[in-house]
Write a protein that holds these residues in place. Sequence first.
Motif, short mmCIF file in Angstrom:
data_model
loop_
_atom_site.label_atom_id
_atom_site.label_comp_id
_atom_site.label_asym_id
_atom_site.label_seq_id
_atom_site.Cartn_x
_atom_site.Cartn_y
_atom_site.Cartn_z
N THR A 30 -4.12 -58.88 -7.26
CA THR A 30 -3.71 -58.99 -6.03
C THR A 30 -4.61 -59.30 -4.83
OG1 THR A 30 -3.96 -56.61 -6.05
CG2 THR A 30 -1.80 -57.37 -6.38
N THR A 31 -4.22 -59.36 -3.72
CA THR A 31 -5.11 -60.01 -2.67
C THR A 31 -4.91 -59.29 -1.39
OG1 THR A 31 -3.32 -61.44 -1.87
CG2 THR A 31 -4.69 -62.20 -3.69
N THR A 32 -5.96 -59.75 -0.58
CA THR A 32 -6.25 -59.30 0.54
C THR A 32 -5.80 -60.34 2.03
OG1 THR A 32 -8.39 -59.87 0.10
CG2 THR A 32 -8.08 -57.37 1.19
N SER A 120 -11.08 -63.18 6.18
CA SER A 120 -10.38 -61.93 5.94
C SER A 120 -10.89 -61.47 4.55
CB SER A 120 -8.73 -62.30 5.76
OG SER A 120 -8.31 -63.29 4.72
N HIS A 121 -11.21 -62.35 3.60
CA HIS A 121 -11.96 -61.79 2.52
C HIS A 121 -13.26 -61.21 2.57
CE1 HIS A 121 -12.75 -62.04 -2.08
NE2 HIS A 121 -13.94 -61.78 -1.65
N GLN A 122 -14.22 -61.93 3.34
CA GLN A 122 -15.48 -61.11 3.63
C GLN A 122 -15.24 -59.91 4.60
OE1 GLN A 122 -17.76 -61.97 2.09
NE2 GLN A 122 -17.86 -64.22 1.66
N LYS A 123 -14.19 -59.83 5.45
CA LYS A 123 -14.11 -58.70 6.34
C LYS A 123 -13.49 -57.41 5.24
CE LYS A 123 -12.01 -57.24 10.51
NZ LYS A 123 -11.28 -57.50 11.70
N LEU A 124 -12.66 -57.83 4.54
CA LEU A 124 -12.07 -56.75 3.39
C LEU A 124 -13.25 -56.51 2.72
CD1 LEU A 124 -9.96 -54.55 3.00
CD2 LEU A 124 -8.90 -56.34 1.42
N VAL A 153 -17.83 -52.31 -9.56
CA VAL A 153 -17.71 -51.26 -10.61
C VAL A 153 -18.57 -50.18 -10.50
CG1 VAL A 153 -18.43 -51.47 -13.24
CG2 VAL A 153 -17.53 -53.60 -12.06
N LEU A 154 -18.17 -49.09 -11.13
CA LEU A 154 -18.93 -47.78 -11.03
C LEU A 154 -19.41 -47.57 -12.50
CD1 LEU A 154 -19.76 -45.47 -9.38
CD2 LEU A 154 -17.50 -44.03 -10.14
N ASP A 155 -18.62 -47.41 -13.35
CA ASP A 155 -18.95 -47.30 -14.79
C ASP A 155 -17.92 -47.61 -15.52
OD1 ASP A 155 -17.11 -45.30 -14.99
OD2 ASP A 155 -18.25 -43.93 -14.11
N THR A 156 -18.25 -47.53 -16.96
CA THR A 156 -17.30 -48.01 -18.00
C THR A 156 -15.91 -47.28 -18.28
OG1 THR A 156 -18.32 -46.85 -19.75
CG2 THR A 156 -19.05 -49.16 -19.45
N LYS A 157 -15.84 -46.15 -17.37
CA LYS A 157 -14.62 -45.25 -17.52
C LYS A 157 -13.74 -45.38 -16.27
CE LYS A 157 -17.12 -42.07 -20.63
NZ LYS A 157 -18.12 -41.02 -20.58
N THR A 158 -14.49 -45.90 -15.10
CA THR A 158 -13.61 -45.79 -13.78
C THR A 158 -13.28 -47.33 -13.90
OG1 THR A 158 -15.25 -44.32 -13.00
CG2 THR A 158 -14.02 -45.64 -11.27
N PRO A 159 -11.77 -47.45 -13.16
CA PRO A 159 -11.17 -48.68 -13.06
C PRO A 159 -12.16 -49.86 -12.30
CG PRO A 159 -9.88 -47.14 -12.19
CD PRO A 159 -10.95 -46.49 -12.59
N VAL A 160 -11.90 -50.92 -12.43
CA VAL A 160 -12.51 -52.11 -11.98
C VAL A 160 -11.65 -52.60 -10.50
CG1 VAL A 160 -13.52 -54.47 -11.73
CG2 VAL A 160 -13.60 -52.77 -14.01
N ILE A 161 -12.33 -52.60 -9.65
CA ILE A 161 -11.77 -53.18 -8.28
C ILE A 161 -12.06 -54.56 -8.09
CG2 ILE A 161 -11.30 -52.92 -5.74
CD1 ILE A 161 -11.84 -49.79 -6.19
N THR A 162 -11.07 -55.72 -7.92
CA THR A 162 -11.21 -56.79 -7.51
C THR A 162 -10.62 -57.45 -6.69
OG1 THR A 162 -11.43 -57.26 -10.11
CG2 THR A 162 -11.40 -59.04 -8.78
N LEU A 163 -11.11 -58.16 -5.54
CA LEU A 163 -10.75 -58.93 -4.60
C LEU A 163 -11.00 -60.38 -4.71
CD1 LEU A 163 -9.65 -58.93 -1.63
CD2 LEU A 163 -11.99 -58.64 -0.93
#
Length: 184
Positions: A30-32, A120-124, A153-163
């Motif tokens: 998904t996107t910003t 918009s990408h850089q701002k978000l 990324v936080l660690d190997t157990k937390t979901p990854v957030i991608t923009l």
Amino acid sequence: MKNYITPSIVAFILVIAFILAGCTSKTNQTTTTATTTTTNQSVKTIVTPNECSIINNLITSYESGFNSIKTDKVDNQFTIQWRTNTHIIGASCTVTLNKSEQASYQCQTPIKTQTQTVKSHQKLAKQLRQCLTKTGWFESQKETASSIYSTFVLDTKTPVITLSTNQEGNGFSTRFEIAPPLGL
């Protein structure tokens, strides 16, 4: 003298591995967007302090398969998907189950011009950075002539957030996704 691997080194290695793997998962990402109108769709890029709590709630709700934000099921013969009542960007976000029955949250929105898309990408990304890095998240950013990826990324157990922002046809699309952790 003993060598110790610190959590920051592990996070750095995971982010590099994610970048080398293409920075995307096989689920819909998904996107910003920006506070303007494109193709009659309002697009926003501002993450308020309240939205930091929304992002944190989304990360927390990953464990339950995002059950608390699912609304109606999408009729789709190829994937198992639900609409959501929480939108980080755009007007339509979904929760999708992958083949391993792991849930991911995605939002996507079209933007017409490259200048508007990059801004918009850089701002978000900056606003996500403000929400996430204070709790130890590591950010990686990759740019090409037709795309920008910001991965948190936080660690190997937390979901990854991608923009991610990509050129698509005559326009651009920005996606925001919370997906299964790299360790799974």
